[in-house]
Write a protein that holds these residues in place. Structure first.
Motif, PDB file in Angstrom:
ATOM      1  N   ASP A   1      16.197   0.316  -6.988  1.00 49.38           N
ATOM      2  CA  ASP A   1      16.489   0.597  -8.388  1.00 49.38           C
ATOM      3  C   ASP A   1      15.246   0.335  -9.217  1.00 49.38           C
ATOM      4  OD1 ASP A   1      17.529   0.795 -10.947  1.00 49.38           O
ATOM      5  OD2 ASP A   1      19.457  -0.033 -10.358  1.00 49.38           O
ATOM      6  N   SER A   2      14.855   1.313 -10.016  1.00 46.46           N
ATOM      7  CA  SER A   2      13.622   1.177 -10.793  1.00 46.46           C
ATOM      8  C   SER A   2      13.829   0.464 -12.114  1.00 46.46           C
ATOM      9  CB  SER A   2      13.020   2.558 -11.056  1.00 46.46           C
ATOM     10  OG  SER A   2      13.894   3.334 -11.850  1.00 46.46           O
ATOM     11  N   MET A   3      15.067   0.072 -12.437  1.00 47.66           N
ATOM     12  CA  MET A   3      15.360  -0.629 -13.689  1.00 47.66           C
ATOM     13  C   MET A   3      14.758   0.099 -14.881  1.00 47.66           C
ATOM     14  SD  MET A   3      17.297  -3.182 -13.009  1.00 47.66           S
ATOM     15  CE  MET A   3      17.185  -4.189 -14.469  1.00 47.66           C
ATOM     16  N   GLY A   4      15.162   1.328 -15.080  1.00 45.42           N
ATOM     17  CA  GLY A   4      14.694   2.083 -16.235  1.00 45.42           C
ATOM     18  C   GLY A   4      13.338   2.721 -16.043  1.00 45.42           C
ATOM     19  N   GLY A   5      12.892   2.860 -14.796  1.00 43.05           N
ATOM     20  CA  GLY A   5      11.624   3.524 -14.540  1.00 43.05           C
ATOM     21  C   GLY A   5      10.441   2.589 -14.381  1.00 43.05           C
ATOM     22  N   ASP A   6      10.667   1.268 -14.525  1.00 40.99           N
ATOM     23  CA  ASP A   6       9.571   0.319 -14.403  1.00 40.99           C
ATOM     24  C   ASP A   6       9.514  -0.216 -12.986  1.00 40.99           C
ATOM     25  OD1 ASP A   6       8.991   0.591 -17.076  1.00 40.99           O
ATOM     26  OD2 ASP A   6      10.351  -1.017 -17.672  1.00 40.99           O
ATOM     27  N   GLY A   7       8.580   0.284 -12.207  1.00 39.91           N
ATOM     28  CA  GLY A   7       8.362  -0.251 -10.873  1.00 39.91           C
ATOM     29  C   GLY A   7       9.093   0.504  -9.799  1.00 39.91           C
ATOM     30  N   GLY A   8       8.489   0.535  -8.604  1.00 40.73           N
ATOM     31  CA  GLY A   8       9.105   1.143  -7.442  1.00 40.73           C
ATOM     32  C   GLY A   8       9.227   0.111  -6.354  1.00 40.73           C
ATOM     33  N   ILE A   9       8.986   0.532  -5.130  1.00 41.55           N
ATOM     34  CA  ILE A   9       9.138  -0.393  -4.011  1.00 41.55           C
ATOM     35  C   ILE A   9       8.068  -1.470  -4.021  1.00 41.55           C
ATOM     36  CG2 ILE A   9       7.679   0.701  -2.236  1.00 41.55           C
ATOM     37  CD1 ILE A   9      10.277   0.484  -0.439  1.00 41.55           C
ATOM     38  N   GLU A  10       6.946  -1.214  -4.707  1.00 37.18           N
ATOM     39  CA  GLU A  10       5.874  -2.204  -4.791  1.00 37.18           C
ATOM     40  C   GLU A  10       6.353  -3.468  -5.500  1.00 37.18           C
ATOM     41  OE1 GLU A  10       4.327   1.852  -4.330  1.00 37.18           O
ATOM     42  OE2 GLU A  10       5.686   0.917  -5.782  1.00 37.18           O
TER      43      GLU A  10
ATOM     44  N   GLY B   1       0.817  -1.211   0.000  1.00 38.89           N
ATOM     45  CA  GLY B   1       0.000   0.000   0.000  1.00 38.89           C
ATOM     46  C   GLY B   1       0.849   1.257   0.000  1.00 38.89           C
ATOM     47  N   LYS B   2       0.207   2.387  -0.248  1.00 41.99           N
ATOM     48  CA  LYS B   2       0.933   3.656  -0.324  1.00 41.99           C
ATOM     49  C   LYS B   2       1.602   3.991   0.993  1.00 41.99           C
ATOM     50  CE  LYS B   2       0.273   8.546  -1.426  1.00 41.99           C
ATOM     51  NZ  LYS B   2      -0.709   9.588  -1.843  1.00 41.99           N
ATOM     52  N   GLU B   3       0.915   3.772   2.111  1.00 38.97           N
ATOM     53  CA  GLU B   3       1.480   4.108   3.419  1.00 38.97           C
ATOM     54  C   GLU B   3       2.698   3.245   3.723  1.00 38.97           C
ATOM     55  OE1 GLU B   3       0.147   4.050   8.143  1.00 38.97           O
ATOM     56  OE2 GLU B   3      -1.365   3.881   6.560  1.00 38.97           O
ATOM     57  N   GLU B   4       2.622   1.941   3.426  1.00 38.02           N
ATOM     58  CA  GLU B   4       3.752   1.045   3.675  1.00 38.02           C
ATOM     59  C   GLU B   4       4.946   1.417   2.799  1.00 38.02           C
ATOM     60  OE1 GLU B   4       4.845  -3.756   3.657  1.00 38.02           O
ATOM     61  OE2 GLU B   4       2.972  -3.028   2.771  1.00 38.02           O
ATOM     62  N   ALA B   5       4.677   1.785   1.555  1.00 41.45           N
ATOM     63  CA  ALA B   5       5.762   2.166   0.652  1.00 41.45           C
ATOM     64  C   ALA B   5       6.479   3.407   1.168  1.00 41.45           C
ATOM     65  CB  ALA B   5       5.213   2.406  -0.749  1.00 41.45           C
ATOM     66  N   GLU B   6       5.734   4.384   1.636  1.00 42.86           N
ATOM     67  CA  GLU B   6       6.352   5.602   2.162  1.00 42.86           C
ATOM     68  C   GLU B   6       7.160   5.308   3.413  1.00 42.86           C
ATOM     69  OE1 GLU B   6       3.139   8.288   2.728  1.00 42.86           O
ATOM     70  OE2 GLU B   6       2.924   8.793   0.588  1.00 42.86           O
ATOM     71  N   ARG B   7       6.647   4.431   4.265  1.00 38.08           N
ATOM     72  CA  ARG B   7       7.360   4.091   5.496  1.00 38.08           C
ATOM     73  C   ARG B   7       8.682   3.388   5.192  1.00 38.08           C
ATOM     74  NH1 ARG B   7       3.606   1.416   7.560  1.00 38.08           N
ATOM     75  NH2 ARG B   7       4.380  -0.724   7.385  1.00 38.08           N
ATOM     76  N   LEU B   8       8.663   2.484   4.205  1.00 32.18           N
ATOM     77  CA  LEU B   8       9.881   1.775   3.829  1.00 32.18           C
ATOM     78  C   LEU B   8      10.918   2.728   3.232  1.00 32.18           C
ATOM     79  CD1 LEU B   8       8.423  -1.523   2.294  1.00 32.18           C
ATOM     80  CD2 LEU B   8       9.813  -1.326   4.353  1.00 32.18           C
TER      81      LEU B   8
END
Length: 755
Positions: free
Chosen positions: A490-499, A466-473
């Motif tokens: 590392d977003s590997m070229g912009g594809d994906g974040g901590i999710e 979730g958004k809150e968990e991602a911000e906390r991490l």
């Protein structure tokens, strides 16, 4: 039976003839032998008896009795560790001396993206079936099938590079196959072409033929043009090529699962007898799956016997067969039969494999057997080098997977094995089913029975972030890690974040890479080695390091050391340093030694804080001075630098790196206890979470604790090379260089479009 008197008569009298020679032994009273005539066609094949269900059935996994009348498509699931053939105690078991008289080799072809053989008793690849084959005296060798990716390359490009043992060879698609490639190739990765699957299967059978005639692993020439030399030794007995999904007739013809299980041990034993009988009759090739009168006339190529004479012929004509190109297995075998004018027959004891299990059947996968070491190799070191079969550009000098380096490491006394890497096919199968059963390497077994494990992502990886968990991490990473979340996640070229990072670190190859490391580490642990060193195939030793350590023979002037002996010397120093770290470390026994360093997100501990080097403060000062003057003391071409002192160990914080790591016995036992195969993540992140001061993924920590992890590891690097270590990843040297250092595409990632 074609028994020759008086030798065989004496064996019969004394009861020493192998049990696989007799199709059926009737218990109770005198032994009665029911002879089976030699057959060369499906029509003449005698029917197998349908044994009645035994009075006492083996228990199911939960201890409950078997469900009688279970649907044929959903047979009861048996544990390999607990299953025993109901009549096994009554059947004569061959002694070790008798078993050696059976020269039949079974090459079991296992698709890495399919575990149906582990889910369903009665299939050739089921552990109970392998136990029956081994009990009858056969030697069984696992052949990991060429994956669908290889078939797609043959369809798309018309060629691919394959690995035959330790030899790389470029193969092309047969003209009859390539002519239909444009119509058969699918642009959708989710819908692989039937042609690709057929070519991958044919490629696997070509590899089996090379193994059947025991082609020498040494090569003539270089790279993709290398020629495989002739047979290393003569072939003594028949070879059975058997796909793991082949089914017993008893299970497919409406019989109950109990009846199929009863018939299983008898059928697998009979296969060995029929293989030797066919060779005595002068048949070169015997099909064991129905569908035609012989393998050259429409029968399935899922199971067949190669007579010793044919294996010898293959040693002479294999090169010509390979040059003619890859095609489907049945077409390939038909070409073999016709080109050599072989005598072929058919005895349909088995049925061809069904399609792999569909998604959602992970719950039917039984628990793996207990993971206990089969032996103790006190003080011994196992070295695995992970490589993808099509990356021939990385199997050359001066890389660790080059033949010269491998030979030098073996000459130094180390057990070295090339491990065929897991691929996207396995990752996709794991993702679709939630788990994937996987046999470990051939050596991992107890009393000859191979070990298998269940590969699955760690518990919690499938839960959306979730958004809150991602911000906390992200906040926690920014506060505790030097490089911060923008670099670590590392977003590997912009594809994906901590999710996506908590699943596979947003790297397409992360899961399959972790599976490769897991197979290597768990096999070494089960085999009882004291140390396991895992390399990835792009590891190199810089000349500057080799000079300072005294490993270089004095001829190298470029960035890379080309001396094969440098690899043996490097590993000798690393193992000795690890031995000292497991006995005299000040912070506790060492778990993992990093031979190369990656990017550090936590500062390392004080220099030599884990293990002090020799000579006390004076020795430390001398080593510091040597490191400082090392770049200036490069010697001259032909001069040999002195072997440097080992120095000490410095403890690491959270560090990215997975391509050159030495694990101690204590660490290997932990990885078995979890087990590592059931807490898969990205290898660059998995190991640092075991020793980092502030591991950041709370989900993974919870999964590790639930799996039994109870102590933080101690990871360290050589104190004299805390910058980049002793062993570099090739990409590290070439990314900032003006050229590829003469190694072409070797530094390119396997995730690059060209690969």
């Amino acid at each position: 039976f074609g028994l020759n008197a008086p030798e065989h008569a004496e064996m019969l009298v004394h009861g020493s003839y192998p049990s696989y020679a007799f199709p059926r032994v009737v218990q109770g009273g005198p032994v009665v032998l029911r002879s089976v005539p030699a057959v060369a066609s499906a029509a003449a094949a005698p029917p197998l008896p349908a044994p009645a269900p035994p009075a006492s059935l083996p228990p199911s996994l939960d201890g409950a009795p078997w469900p009688r009348g279970a649907p044929v498509g959903r047979p009861p699931v048996l544990s390999a560790a607990r299953y025993q053939h109901p009549q096994a105690a009554a059947l004569p078991q061959p002694s070790a001396a008798v078993a050696r008289r059976c020269d039949v080799r079974v090459l079991l072809v296992v698709r890495p993206d399919d575990d149906t053989h582990l889910r369903r008793p009665g299939l050739a690849g089921h552990p109970a079936s392998l136990d029956a084959l081994r009990a009858a005296g056969a030697s069984v060798q696992m052949i990991r099938a060429s994956c669908l990716c290889q078939g797609e390359r043959l369809v798309r490009d018309g060629r691919t590079i394959e690995l035959f043992g330790e030899t790389s060879r470029q193969l092309t698609a047969n003209s009859s196959s390539s002519s239909s490639s444009s119509a058969s190739f699918s642009d959708s990765p989710a819908a692989p072409s039937p042609l690709a699957a057929s070519l991958a299967r044919g490629l696997t059978h070509l590899r089996c033929w090379a193994e059947a005639c025991r082609l020498d692993s040494k090569t003539e020439g270089d790279g993709a043009d290398a020629e495989v030399r002739g047979p290393a030794v003569g072939v003594r007995g028949p070879v059975i090529i058997l796909e793991a999904g082949c089914r017993l007739q008893a299970l497919a013809s409406g019989g109950s699962a109990e009846a199929g299980a009863c018939a299983g041990a008898e059928v697998w034993s009979r296969l060995l007898w029929e293989a030797e009988a066919a060779a005595r009759r002068g048949e070169d090739l015997l099909a064991l799956c129905g569908g035609g009168s012989s393998l050259g006339q429409g029968a399935s190529a899922s199971a067949y016997v190669l007579a010793p004479r044919l294996c010898s012929l293959l040693a002479e004509c294999w090169e010509a067969l390979a040059r003619d190109g890859v095609e489907g297995a049945e077409a390939l075998v038909q070409r073999l039969v016709q080109s050599l004018g072989l005598r072929a027959g058919c005895l349909p004891l088995l049925l061809p494999p069904l399609e792999p299990c569909a998604a959602g059947l992970e719950a039917l996968l039984p628990p793996p057997p207990p993971l206990r070491p089969s032996a103790s190799r006190e003080g011994e070191v196992k070295i695995y080098i992970i490589t993808l079969p099509h990356r021939e550009d990385r199997r050359r000098s001066p890389l660790v997977c080059g033949p010269e380096a491998i030979e030098a490491m073996r000459a130094a006394g180390f057990d070295v094995e090339i491990l065929r890497a897991s691929c996207y096919c396995e990752r996709d199968a794991l993702q679709a089913r939630g788990g994937l059963g996987c046999y470990l390497e051939d050596s991992a077994g107890v009393a000859g029975s191979p070990h298998w494990v269940r590969m699955k992502r760690y518990e919690g990886a499938e839960v959306p972030v979730g958004k809150e968990e991602a911000e906390r991490l992200r906040k926690a990473i920014d506060e505790n890690y030097e490089e911060g979340s923008d670099r670590l996640v590392d977003s590997m070229g912009g594809d994906g974040g901590i999710e996506g990072y908590v699943v596979d670190s947003n790297w397409p190859g992360a899961t399959s890479c972790a599976m490769s490391h897991t197979r290597a580490l768990m096999t070494a642990a089960l085999d009882g080695y004291s140390f396991a060193l895992v390399f990835e195939d792009d590891a190199v030793i810089p000349t500057s390091v080799a000079w300072k350590r005294g490993w270089c023979e004095g001829r190298c002037t470029g960035k890379l050391c080309f001396c094969p002996g440098a690899w043996g010397a490097c590993i000798e120093d690393a193992v000795e340093l690890a031995r000292r770290g497991t006995s005299g470390a000040s912070t506790g026994d060492l778990d993992v030694l990093y031979l190369g360093m990656g990017e550090a997100f936590e500062r390392p501990g004080p220099s030599e804080g884990v293990l002090a080097g020799e000579g006390g403060a004076l020795g430390a000062a001398r080593r510091w001075l040597g490191r400082s003057l090392g770049p200036l003391h490069c010697g001259w071409p032909g001069s040999v630098p002195p072997r440097a002192e080992l120095g000490g160990l410095t403890q690491l914080g959270y560090t990215w790196q997975a391509q050159a790591m030495l694990y101690t016995r204590r660490a290997l036992e932990d990885l078995l206890a979890f087990p590592l195969s059931e807490v898969l993540w990205a290898q660059d992140e998995t190991i640092p979470h075991l020793y980092g001061r502030r591991p950041w993924n709370h989900r993974y920590l919870e999964a590790l604790r639930a799996a039994g992890w109870a102590r933080p590891w101690v990871a360290a690097g050589p104190a004299d090379a805390m910058g980049m270590g002793w062993v570099y990843q090739l990409e590290t040297l070439t990314s900032d260089a003006e050229s590829d250092l003469g190694l072409g595409t070797a530094w390119h990632s396997s995730n690059a479009e060209e690969f």
